[in-house]
Design a protein around this motif. Structure first.
Motif, PDB file in Angstrom:
ATOM      1  N   ILE A 153       0.435  -1.250  -0.307  1.00  0.00           N
ATOM      2  CA  ILE A 153       0.009   0.324  -0.305  1.00  0.00           C
ATOM      3  C   ILE A 153       1.043   1.334  -0.362  1.00  0.00           C
ATOM      4  N   GLY A 154       0.223   2.028  -1.070  1.00  0.00           N
ATOM      5  CA  GLY A 154       1.724   3.212  -0.871  1.00  0.00           C
ATOM      6  C   GLY A 154       0.992   4.410  -0.144  1.00  0.00           C
ATOM      7  N   HIS A 155       2.086   4.943   0.059  1.00  0.00           N
ATOM      8  CA  HIS A 155       1.708   6.440   1.440  1.00  0.00           C
ATOM      9  C   HIS A 155       0.281   6.967   1.031  1.00  0.00           C
ATOM     10  N   PHE A 156       0.013   7.696   1.929  1.00  0.00           N
ATOM     11  CA  PHE A 156      -1.558   8.721   1.753  1.00  0.00           C
ATOM     12  C   PHE A 156      -1.641   9.264   3.356  1.00  0.00           C
ATOM     13  N   THR A 157      -2.981  10.081   2.447  1.00  0.00           N
ATOM     14  CA  THR A 157      -3.544  10.422   3.949  1.00  0.00           C
ATOM     15  C   THR A 157      -4.517  10.934   3.625  1.00  0.00           C
ATOM     16  N   THR A 158      -5.256  10.936   4.919  1.00  0.00           N
ATOM     17  CA  THR A 158      -6.144  11.647   5.153  1.00  0.00           C
ATOM     18  C   THR A 158      -7.112  12.879   5.650  1.00  0.00           C
ATOM     19  N   THR A 159      -8.279  12.400   4.650  1.00  0.00           N
ATOM     20  CA  THR A 159      -8.098  14.376   4.462  1.00  0.00           C
ATOM     21  C   THR A 159     -10.038  14.442   4.815  1.00  0.00           C
ATOM     22  N   GLU A 160     -10.322  15.756   5.490  1.00  0.00           N
ATOM     23  CA  GLU A 160     -11.762  16.246   5.064  1.00  0.00           C
ATOM     24  C   GLU A 160     -11.784  17.393   5.010  1.00  0.00           C
ATOM     25  N   GLY A 161     -12.850  16.985   3.455  1.00  0.00           N
ATOM     26  CA  GLY A 161     -12.648  18.781   3.157  1.00  0.00           C
ATOM     27  C   GLY A 161     -11.657  18.435   2.837  1.00  0.00           C
ATOM     28  N   ASN A 162     -10.403  20.287   3.575  1.00  0.00           N
ATOM     29  CA  ASN A 162      -9.196  20.852   3.271  1.00  0.00           C
ATOM     30  C   ASN A 162      -8.980  20.847   3.884  1.00  0.00           C
ATOM     31  N   ASN A 163      -9.312  19.546   5.295  1.00  0.00           N
ATOM     32  CA  ASN A 163      -8.391  19.391   6.194  1.00  0.00           C
ATOM     33  C   ASN A 163      -7.390  18.140   6.575  1.00  0.00           C
ATOM     34  N   VAL A 164      -6.083  18.781   6.623  1.00  0.00           N
ATOM     35  CA  VAL A 164      -6.051  17.161   7.466  1.00  0.00           C
ATOM     36  C   VAL A 164      -5.576  16.483   8.241  1.00  0.00           C
ATOM     37  N   VAL A 165      -5.670  16.005   8.457  1.00  0.00           N
ATOM     38  CA  VAL A 165      -6.632  15.238   9.666  1.00  0.00           C
ATOM     39  C   VAL A 165      -5.372  14.542  10.508  1.00  0.00           C
ATOM     40  N   VAL A 166      -5.330  15.053  11.121  1.00  0.00           N
ATOM     41  CA  VAL A 166      -3.657  14.705  12.026  1.00  0.00           C
ATOM     42  C   VAL A 166      -3.736  13.955  13.700  1.00  0.00           C
ATOM     43  N   GLN A 167      -3.255  12.948  13.422  1.00  0.00           N
ATOM     44  CA  GLN A 167      -2.939  11.993  14.864  1.00  0.00           C
ATOM     45  C   GLN A 167      -2.646  12.793  16.197  1.00  0.00           C
ATOM     46  N   LYS A 168      -3.345  12.863  17.110  1.00  0.00           N
ATOM     47  CA  LYS A 168      -3.400  13.251  18.446  1.00  0.00           C
ATOM     48  C   LYS A 168      -1.830  13.394  19.371  1.00  0.00           C
ATOM     49  N   LYS A 169      -0.774  13.952  19.373  1.00  0.00           N
ATOM     50  CA  LYS A 169       0.277  13.398  20.542  1.00  0.00           C
ATOM     51  C   LYS A 169      -0.450  13.923  22.018  1.00  0.00           C
ATOM     52  N   PHE A 170       0.736  13.269  22.975  1.00  0.00           N
ATOM     53  CA  PHE A 170       0.131  13.500  24.195  1.00  0.00           C
ATOM     54  C   PHE A 170       1.979  13.151  24.347  1.00  0.00           C
ATOM     55  N   MET A 171       2.068  14.079  26.083  1.00  0.00           N
ATOM     56  CA  MET A 171       3.420  13.802  26.741  1.00  0.00           C
ATOM     57  C   MET A 171       3.707  13.382  27.511  1.00  0.00           C
ATOM     58  N   VAL A 172       4.130  11.791  27.640  1.00  0.00           N
ATOM     59  CA  VAL A 172       4.573  11.016  28.091  1.00  0.00           C
ATOM     60  C   VAL A 172       6.076  10.851  28.832  1.00  0.00           C
ATOM     61  N   GLU A 173       5.314  10.721  30.769  1.00  0.00           N
ATOM     62  CA  GLU A 173       6.645  10.094  31.124  1.00  0.00           C
ATOM     63  C   GLU A 173       7.001   8.644  31.322  1.00  0.00           C
ATOM     64  N   ILE A 174       8.085   8.740  31.154  1.00  0.00           N
ATOM     65  CA  ILE A 174       8.785   7.149  31.412  1.00  0.00           C
ATOM     66  C   ILE A 174       9.703   6.771  32.563  1.00  0.00           C
ATOM     67  N   VAL A 175       9.384   6.434  33.077  1.00  0.00           N
ATOM     68  CA  VAL A 175       9.774   6.298  34.740  1.00  0.00           C
ATOM     69  C   VAL A 175       9.694   4.810  34.579  1.00  0.00           C
ATOM     70  N   THR A 176      11.797   4.575  35.216  1.00  0.00           N
ATOM     71  CA  THR A 176      12.156   2.978  35.374  1.00  0.00           C
ATOM     72  C   THR A 176      12.584   2.539  36.479  1.00  0.00           C
ATOM     73  N   SER A 177      12.437   1.281  36.629  1.00  0.00           N
ATOM     74  CA  SER A 177      13.337   1.283  38.328  1.00  0.00           C
ATOM     75  C   SER A 177      14.509  -0.591  37.250  1.00  0.00           C
ATOM     76  N   PRO A 178      15.265  -0.267  38.428  1.00  0.00           N
ATOM     77  CA  PRO A 178      15.941   1.409  38.512  1.00  0.00           C
ATOM     78  C   PRO A 178      16.290   2.255  36.853  1.00  0.00           C
ATOM     79  N   SER A 179      16.241   3.828  37.418  1.00  0.00           N
ATOM     80  CA  SER A 179      16.573   4.660  36.768  1.00  0.00           C
ATOM     81  C   SER A 179      17.766   4.526  35.866  1.00  0.00           C
TER      82      SER A 179
END
Length: 549
Positions: A153-179
């Protein structure tokens, strides 16, 4: 698809840390994920998956080339690749190979150089896409030409009208034991998060988080990212054990030196050393003892203890003494035991206390022997030496001579004592130091103590030729027998004590405890010898008194 850990040759290993090599492996694995997506039924094995699939005792660093194919088969991988670091012309070099395990053939490889690790990272980012695309037999220009392979499947983008639907991103904190672990998300390294704890932006949805840490097993979790400031916690299991260094040594000697412990050629500190699971070569050194080397197998969460008794080391010491520029003969003592006289040459324990002794004085010698080496030293005496060092044989003859002098005062002159080999010009005193180095001739001393049964003239008296010597009439036989018995017992005790002291000093020792026992036996022998000499003198006096009265 299995991307094995990046290896490094022995010459370059000291320049590249384990964390750096793991990061390069993560980037290589990230490119494999990009070019061989799960949507096309490709699975990229994680680091933890690979380690769990390996047979017991097998290490992925143990082989290269065709051996990688066998490793790939062992972990049930269709394809296996590995990068190897080295050096060439003063710069870093990197070689990567990709094998098909079923056909046992090399299907792709690339090589390059870089002056530092950043340039090697750029090399991987440049070469890896084409490198992994070779599995799908893609052409070099397939992506640029706009054509895709059948089934792709080739490269594609999802559009709705003239707007590109962008996937949401969230700030994530990665913590390990031990650090301090190295995190990856979906098999890709995170340049802005080289180690935990850290915060990164992650797209909405499910993602696989993996954390790696030296001496720990990888931790892995599939997490649904759905809000800001979400915390991802990963707990790593220990993959190490402890080695406790507790050798048996004499406390007083241990304070005189320092322990030095190396594991696989690297210096380690502290009595409890953390080591990764596996077999390690350990070397323990101490200033005063013979170094030891052993191999230890470390099991995770277990503690191995080294508590063997160390063998005390010895070195050869050549010691001279001078007083006002002139060589002198004085007693040499090692840890309080007299071992000879200067000039002295012999083996002595390392870290021992060495001193020179004379009549009423002791001087510490600031010299330390060296293991398997000869140390020469000349000590400048502060005290004036008096008299000379006596062997035990000569001391007993002197004591016998003194007894004979007393007998002369009682009008007796034993012929054998009169002819004793004593230098009257030598200056001896009651406190002379005795070096127990020669054996005692018991028969000579006993014979020298026998008193003539006839009266003899005093010094200075004349006996006419026609006069016959008269027997002494007033001989007290019981005191005479007691005196002779005491004298004989004293000489015998002196001989036994001297022999014991000599044997204790000459006996070889393999440990500090054996050395201390020999020293105590030497002291005991010297004490017994002194008691014997005292008894011999008392016996000789008793013999003289029995004749006198």
């Amino acid at each position: 698809m299995a991307v094995l850990e990046t290896t490094v040759d022995s010459k370059t290993k000291s320049k590249v840390s384990l964390a750096d090599r793991q990061f390069l492996t993560n980037v290589l694995r990230e490119e494999a994920v990009k070019q061989l997506p799960a949507a096309q039924n490709y699975t990229i094995m994680t680091r933890d998956n690979i380690l769990q699939m390996l047979p017991p005792g097998k290490s992925i660093e143990d082989c290269e080339g065709s051996c990688l194919v066998e490793t790939g088969k062992n972990i049930s991988a269709d394809f296996v690749c590995q990068a190897r670091m080295g050096s060439f012309g003063g710069a870093f070099s990197l070689s990567a190979e990709l094998y098909e395990t079923a056909g046992n053939k090399l299907i792709a490889s690339f090589n390059g150089q870089g002056s530092d690790l950043n340039e090697l990272l750029d090399l991987i980012l440049q070469k890896a896409p084409k490198f992994f695309k070779s599995i799908k037999n893609e052409k070099d220009d397939s992506e640029d030409s706009g054509f895709i392979n059948v089934g792709d499947i080739g490269h594609f983008t999802t559009t709705e009208g003239n707007n590109v639907v962008v996937q949401k991103k969230f700030m994530v904190e990665i913590v390990t034991s031990p650090s301090g672990a190295i995190p990856t998300i979906d098999g890709r390294g995170i340049p802005k998060c080289p180690q935990t704890p850290c915060k990164v932006q992650v797209a909405e949805g499910k993602h696989r988080f993996i954390a790696t840490h030296e001496l720990y097993k990888d931790a892995e979790a599939l997490v649904e990212i759905e809000e800001n400031n979400q915390k991802v916690e990963l707990k790593l299991s220990p993959n190490f054990g402890l080695l406790a260094i507790k050798p048996v040594v004499e406390k007083t000697v241990a304070l005189k030196g320092e322990f030095n412990v190396t594991v696989d050629g690297e210096i380690k500190e502290g009595p409890n050393i953390t080591l990764g699971s596996g077999v390690h070569t350990v070397r323990v050194k101490h200033t005063c003892y013979v170094p030891v080397e052993f191999r230890v197998a470390i099991v995770p969460r277990n503690t191995e203890v080294f508590e063997k008794e160390l063998q005390i080391a010895k070195g050869t010491l050549e010691l001279h003494a001078e007083y006002r520029g002139r060589p002198k003969s004085v007693a040499v003592a090692v840890d309080g035991v007299i071992v000879g006289e200067t000039p002295f040459r012999g083996e002595v324990p390392l870290c021992s206390d060495i001193a020179l002794m004379g009549n009423g004085w002791t001087e510490t010698v600031n010299v330390q022997p060296k293991w398997h080496d000869v140390v020469m030293h000349t000590h400048k005496l502060k005290n004036k030496p008096k008299g000379k060092i006596l062997t035990e044989e000569r001391r007993l003859k002197i004591e016998a001579k003194r007894a004979a002098d007393y007998a002369w005062e009682m009008q007796f002159q034993p012929e054998s004592i009169q002819n004793a080999d004593i230098d009257e010009s030598e200056d001896y005193s009651e406190n002379e130091i005795t070096a127990s180095t020669d054996s005692i001739q018991v028969q000579d001393i006993l014979e020298s103590s026998k008193l003539d049964e006839y009266q003899v003239s005093r010094v200075g008296e004349n006996i006419p030729a026609h006069v016959t010597a008269k027997k002494k009439k007033n001989i007290h036989w019981i005191p005479l027998g007691i005196g002779a018995g005491v004298f004989t017992a004293g000489v015998t005790l002196a001989v036994i004590g001297n022999s014991k002291a000599k044997n204790a000093y000459e006996t070889k020792f393999q440990s500090r405890s054996e050395y201390l026992k020999n020293r105590d036996d030497a002291h005991s022998g010297q004490k017994m010898r002194s008691i014997g000499i005292t008894l011999a003198i008392a016996g000789a006096v008793g013999v003289g008194m029995s004749f006198a009265f």
